[in-house]
Design a protein around this motif. Structure first.
Motif, short mmCIF file in Angstrom:
data_model
loop_
_atom_site.label_atom_id
_atom_site.label_comp_id
_atom_site.label_asym_id
_atom_site.label_seq_id
_atom_site.Cartn_x
_atom_site.Cartn_y
_atom_site.Cartn_z
N MET A 37 2.97 8.95 -6.28
CA MET A 37 3.33 10.36 -6.09
C MET A 37 4.47 10.76 -7.02
SD MET A 37 3.12 10.82 -2.00
CE MET A 37 1.53 10.84 -1.16
N GLN B 78 0.85 -1.20 0.00
CA GLN B 78 0.00 0.00 0.00
C GLN B 78 0.89 1.26 0.00
OE1 GLN B 78 -3.29 -0.37 -0.03
NE2 GLN B 78 -4.26 1.39 0.94
N ILE B 79 1.83 1.25 0.90
CA ILE B 79 2.73 2.40 1.01
C ILE B 79 3.56 2.56 -0.25
CG2 ILE B 79 4.64 3.39 2.33
CD1 ILE B 79 2.21 3.25 4.03
N MET B 80 4.10 1.45 -0.71
CA MET B 80 4.97 1.53 -1.89
C MET B 80 4.23 2.09 -3.10
SD MET B 80 6.85 -1.46 -3.97
CE MET B 80 5.31 -2.31 -4.21
N THR B 81 3.07 1.53 -3.37
CA THR B 81 2.37 1.99 -4.57
C THR B 81 1.93 3.44 -4.42
OG1 THR B 81 0.39 0.92 -3.73
CG2 THR B 81 1.60 -0.22 -5.42
N ARG B 82 1.58 3.83 -3.22
CA ARG B 82 1.19 5.23 -3.05
C ARG B 82 2.37 6.15 -3.34
NH1 ARG B 82 -2.06 5.24 1.03
NH2 ARG B 82 -0.67 5.64 2.74
N ARG B 83 3.53 5.78 -2.81
CA ARG B 83 4.70 6.64 -3.02
C ARG B 83 5.13 6.66 -4.47
NH1 ARG B 83 7.92 5.24 2.57
NH2 ARG B 83 6.35 6.22 3.89
N PHE B 84 5.06 5.51 -5.10
CA PHE B 84 5.40 5.51 -6.52
C PHE B 84 4.40 6.33 -7.32
CE2 PHE B 84 5.61 3.64 -10.80
CZ PHE B 84 6.93 3.92 -11.06
#
Lengths: 148, 148
Positions: free
Chosen positions: A17, A9-15
DNA sequence: AATAATATTTGCAAAATGCAAATAAAATGA
DNA sequence: TCATTTTATTTGCATTTTGCAAATATTATT
C-alpha cells in the motif's frame, strides 16, 4: 505469537500500500511493476533484458513490453551490445534516474514516518531483522533463486 | 546498513515470489489477489463486500468481479443480509476453507524452509520485528489506514 | 413521497499477462 | 563452411485484470 505467514501477509500488504502511492513522482505516473523495473535497472550494472526479467520473476514477454513502454516514456534506454547483437543492455535515462531517485526518497520518507512510531533500538532491530531475512531467503530453495 | 527502502523492496519482492508458487493448492489455481481475498474473508467476522475491498486496498468494482469469480469457483459464498438488503456478507465455502488452509500450510512450510537458514534466536527476533513493524504501519498515516 | 445516501454491480476501454510462434544473431558441429 | 542448435528478444493473440463512470438496488432522511 501468531503464525508466521499471518505476519508476513499483513506486512507485505501494508508495504504494498505504501508502494502504491509512491510512484507518481516527477509528473510521470508509474505502476508498481514499473517502479520495480526502474529500481533494478538502477541497481544493476549494465543488465540485459533477460537478467532484469529473471530478477523480478517476470515473464520475459511481459517484461519486454514494459520496457518498450518505459523507453517511450523516456525513462529507460535500450542499447544493443556490439559484441553480441542479440543482447540489449538496459540503462536509465537522466529523466529515469531522476524519477528513480524521487521514488526512492519518497519511499524512505514514508518509511521514516512508519519508524517514527517506534524507538531507535526497535528500528535498528527491525532493519537488522529484514536484512537477516533477505539473506535467508536468498539461500532458500523455494524462492528467490534468480538474484544478485 | 543500506537504505531502508532497499531492504524492504528486496524483502517484499522475495516474499511475493514465495506467494506466487503458493496458490495452486487443492486443484484450484488461484492468483495472488485471490489468495489474499480468501485469507481476509477467513480472518474477518462476517465481512461485507466493501469491508474486504477496503482492507485489501482494492477498487470495489475490481473486487466485486473477483468475488464473482470466486463464487463461481465455489470457494466463496455471498449472502444478502436480511436486515439491510444492500449488504452482502462474504464467507468461505467448505471448499474455500479447505483451500485457504492448504495455502496457509504451504506458505508456513515455505517460511520454515527460509527460517531453517537462521538460528532459533534470529528467527524469534525476525518474527518479533515484523510484528513491531506491522503495529507501526498500523499507526502510520501514510498507508494502511483501512485495517482491523 | 421525494431526495439523498449507501452498497453493490455492470459497461466499457485501457493495461497487463503469458503462451506459442517469429525473428535475429551467435555458437556448434559435421 | 554451411546447416543446425542455442540464446536473446520481440510480436500475435487471447485472456484476465484494472478502474472510472454510470446503473441498480435498497435504506435513510427530510
Amino acid at each position: 505469537m501468531e503464525n508466521p505467514r499471518e505476519l508476513f501477509q499483513i506486512m507485505t500488504r501494508r508495504f504494498g500500500m505504501l508502494n502504491k502511492n509512491c510512484c507518481s513522482s516527477g509528473g510521470n505516473d508509474l505502476s508498481l511493476v514499473q517502479s520495480h523495473i526502474l529500481y533494478e535497472i538502477d541497481r544493476l550494472d549494465q543488465p540485459n533484458v533477460q537478467q532484469v526479467a529473471d530478477i523480478l520473476g517476470m515473464d520475459i514477454t511481459t517484461f519486454s513490453r514494459q520496457i518498450q513502454t518505459l523507453v517511450k516514456m523516456n525513462l529507460v534506454k535500450k542499447s544493443q551490445l556490439p559484441e553480441d547483437r542479440r543482447i540489449h543492455i538496459l540503462s536509465l535515462t537522466t529523466e529515469g534516474k531522476y524519477t528513480a531517485a524521487a521514488i526512492d526518497a519518497e519511499m524512505n520518507q514514508y518509511l521514516e514516518e512508519v519508524f517514527s512510531h517506534m524507538n531507535e533500538f526497535e528500528k535498528e532491530t527491525v532493519l537488522r531483522s529484514i536484512n537477516l531475512l533477505n539473506n535467508a531467503m536468498a539461500k532458500s530453495t523455494v524462492c528467490c533463486k534468480p538474484l544478485i
